[in-house]
Scaffold this motif. Structure first.
Motif, PDB file in Angstrom:
ATOM      1  N   SER A 147       0.812  -1.217   0.000  1.00  0.00           N
ATOM      2  CA  SER A 147       0.000   0.000   0.000  1.00  0.00           C
ATOM      3  C   SER A 147       0.846   1.269   0.000  1.00  0.00           C
ATOM      4  O   SER A 147       0.436   2.291  -0.567  1.00  0.00           O
ATOM      5  N   ASP A 148       2.025   1.240   0.625  1.00  0.00           N
ATOM      6  CA  ASP A 148       2.880   2.438   0.618  1.00  0.00           C
ATOM      7  C   ASP A 148       3.333   2.761  -0.803  1.00  0.00           C
ATOM      8  O   ASP A 148       3.357   3.928  -1.212  1.00  0.00           O
ATOM      9  N   ALA A 149       3.694   1.723  -1.558  1.00  0.00           N
ATOM     10  CA  ALA A 149       4.085   1.937  -2.958  1.00  0.00           C
ATOM     11  C   ALA A 149       2.916   2.479  -3.766  1.00  0.00           C
ATOM     12  O   ALA A 149       3.078   3.395  -4.586  1.00  0.00           O
ATOM     13  N   LEU A 150       1.725   1.923  -3.546  1.00  0.00           N
ATOM     14  CA  LEU A 150       0.542   2.388  -4.268  1.00  0.00           C
ATOM     15  C   LEU A 150       0.251   3.849  -3.939  1.00  0.00           C
ATOM     16  O   LEU A 150      -0.045   4.648  -4.837  1.00  0.00           O
ATOM     17  N   ARG A 193      -5.532  -4.857   2.968  1.00  0.00           N
ATOM     18  CA  ARG A 193      -6.718  -4.072   3.325  1.00  0.00           C
ATOM     19  C   ARG A 193      -6.506  -2.595   3.019  1.00  0.00           C
ATOM     20  O   ARG A 193      -7.375  -1.932   2.439  1.00  0.00           O
ATOM     21  N   GLN A 194      -5.354  -2.076   3.372  1.00  0.00           N
ATOM     22  CA  GLN A 194      -5.066  -0.669   3.144  1.00  0.00           C
ATOM     23  C   GLN A 194      -5.018  -0.361   1.650  1.00  0.00           C
ATOM     24  O   GLN A 194      -5.471   0.706   1.213  1.00  0.00           O
ATOM     25  N   ALA A 195      -4.480  -1.279   0.857  1.00  0.00           N
ATOM     26  CA  ALA A 195      -4.421  -1.072  -0.592  1.00  0.00           C
ATOM     27  C   ALA A 195      -5.817  -1.020  -1.191  1.00  0.00           C
ATOM     28  O   ALA A 195      -6.116  -0.164  -2.040  1.00  0.00           O
ATOM     29  N   ARG A 200      11.357  -4.939  -5.143  1.00  0.00           N
ATOM     30  CA  ARG A 200      11.676  -4.115  -6.306  1.00  0.00           C
ATOM     31  C   ARG A 200      10.682  -2.963  -6.432  1.00  0.00           C
ATOM     32  O   ARG A 200      10.679  -2.077  -5.597  1.00  0.00           O
ATOM     33  N   TRP A 201       9.823  -2.985  -7.460  1.00  0.00           N
ATOM     34  CA  TRP A 201       8.996  -1.811  -7.741  1.00  0.00           C
ATOM     35  C   TRP A 201       7.533  -2.183  -8.009  1.00  0.00           C
ATOM     36  O   TRP A 201       7.252  -3.250  -8.528  1.00  0.00           O
ATOM     37  N   LEU A 202       6.664  -1.244  -7.661  1.00  0.00           N
ATOM     38  CA  LEU A 202       5.303  -1.240  -8.177  1.00  0.00           C
ATOM     39  C   LEU A 202       5.297  -0.268  -9.345  1.00  0.00           C
ATOM     40  O   LEU A 202       5.798   0.857  -9.226  1.00  0.00           O
ATOM     41  N   THR A 203       4.744  -0.701 -10.474  1.00  0.00           N
ATOM     42  CA  THR A 203       4.824   0.083 -11.709  1.00  0.00           C
ATOM     43  C   THR A 203       3.453   0.516 -12.185  1.00  0.00           C
ATOM     44  O   THR A 203       2.503  -0.267 -12.183  1.00  0.00           O
ATOM     45  N   ALA A 204       3.376   1.763 -12.607  1.00  0.00           N
ATOM     46  CA  ALA A 204       2.213   2.289 -13.318  1.00  0.00           C
ATOM     47  C   ALA A 204       2.694   2.866 -14.637  1.00  0.00           C
ATOM     48  O   ALA A 204       3.786   3.432 -14.718  1.00  0.00           O
ATOM     49  N   MET A 205       1.886   2.716 -15.679  1.00  0.00           N
ATOM     50  CA  MET A 205       2.270   3.226 -17.001  1.00  0.00           C
ATOM     51  C   MET A 205       1.073   3.812 -17.724  1.00  0.00           C
ATOM     52  O   MET A 205       0.004   3.200 -17.768  1.00  0.00           O
ATOM     53  N   ASP A 218       9.162   1.790  -4.679  1.00  0.00           N
ATOM     54  CA  ASP A 218       9.540   0.576  -3.951  1.00  0.00           C
ATOM     55  C   ASP A 218       8.561   0.326  -2.814  1.00  0.00           C
ATOM     56  O   ASP A 218       7.664   1.144  -2.550  1.00  0.00           O
ATOM     57  N   PRO A 219       8.661  -0.817  -2.133  1.00  0.00           N
ATOM     58  CA  PRO A 219       7.674  -1.139  -1.089  1.00  0.00           C
ATOM     59  C   PRO A 219       7.601  -0.128   0.044  1.00  0.00           C
ATOM     60  O   PRO A 219       6.561  -0.015   0.708  1.00  0.00           O
ATOM     61  N   ALA A 220       8.685   0.582   0.270  1.00  0.00           N
ATOM     62  CA  ALA A 220       8.690   1.592   1.342  1.00  0.00           C
ATOM     63  C   ALA A 220       8.072   2.910   0.914  1.00  0.00           C
ATOM     64  O   ALA A 220       7.952   3.833   1.720  1.00  0.00           O
ATOM     65  N   GLY A 221       7.689   2.998  -0.350  1.00  0.00           N
ATOM     66  CA  GLY A 221       7.051   4.214  -0.823  1.00  0.00           C
ATOM     67  C   GLY A 221       8.010   5.246  -1.390  1.00  0.00           C
ATOM     68  O   GLY A 221       7.667   6.430  -1.500  1.00  0.00           O
ATOM     69  N   GLN A 222       9.206   4.814  -1.792  1.00  0.00           N
ATOM     70  CA  GLN A 222      10.183   5.715  -2.393  1.00  0.00           C
ATOM     71  C   GLN A 222      10.040   5.668  -3.908  1.00  0.00           C
ATOM     72  O   GLN A 222      10.132   4.602  -4.518  1.00  0.00           O
TER      73      GLN A 222
END
Length: 215
Positions: free
Chosen positions: A11-14, A43-45, A191-196, A207-211
């Motif tokens: 959820s932080d990455a999102l 749940r948060q996502a 690794r990464w959450l990706t949006a395009m 990244d998972p920590a929201g960076q």
């Protein structure tokens, strides 16, 4: 139109991606499935996606992990789902033995997920497709479970570009085969959450920590 790869409870990455994208009411966001499992904050996502749906157009596809989850909610044995990240999902809901811990709004979200989504020039599935079958006749097994490592389907007969998730790239890079673009970049694995943006190919990754990725 913006496609988002496998969230898997990150959820932080999102949150970081949504802030960077800053969607408007005219934007359509297509979530490619596997919102649940593996990460710690399913749940948060989902709460976040429900909020997004109030301000933009949101299309959510059902992935193989949602399929496993829904089967358990319908009474099947949970053993397989729990082996593949279901425990993390239940923990995010504060599960203590009663599925009522999952809000009705979340049940509606999961049950409302689509098998595929199609627009002019593009279509979206969780995993893959059969190239010579119209989308409405696609086997669910291919749509939700087929790994691109087991074989890359040819371009679909409709001539459109397909965006998928499911086949995680462990190095965190987008796999672009021309007629298929895979956006599962292994967020839950570090690794990464990706949006395009599927039209301009502008990309956002966190990244998972929201960076936010800047390189």
């Amino acid at each position: 139109m913006i496609a988002i790869g496998d969230i898997h409870g990150c959820s932080d990455a999102l949150q970081t991606l949504i802030k960077a994208i800053d969607p408007t009411p005219d934007d359509t966001l297509v979530v490619l499935g596997d919102v649940v499992d593996r990460g710690s904050a399913t749940r948060q996502a989902v709460d976040m996606l429900l909020e997004i749906a109030q301000q933009s157009q949101l299309i959510a596809l059902q992935g193989n992990h949602e399929e496993m989850m829904l089967r358990v909610l319908d009474g099947e044995s949970p053993q397989r789902w729990l082996q593949f990240g279901g425990i993390d999902t239940l923990d995010s809901y504060g599960f203590t033995g009663d599925f009522s811990a999952i809000p009705e709004s979340h049940h509606a979200f999961y049950h409302g997920m689509l098998d595929y989504y199609e627009t002019d020039g593009y279509f979206f599935t969780h995993a893959a497709y059969k190239h010579d079958l119209p989308l409405e006749y696609q086997p669910v097994e291919l749509l939700r479970w087929h790994s691109l490592r087991e074989g890359l389907p040819p371009a679909h007969e409709n001539g459109k570009i397909c965006f998928v998730g499911h086949t995680a790239h462990k190095e965190g890079e987008i796999m672009d085969f021309g007629h298929i673009v895979c956006l599962d970049t292994y967020c839950y694995g570090g690794r990464w959450l990706t949006a395009m943006d599927v039209r301009t190919r502008q990309t956002w990754q966190s990244d998972p920590a929201g960076q936010l990725r800047t390189d």
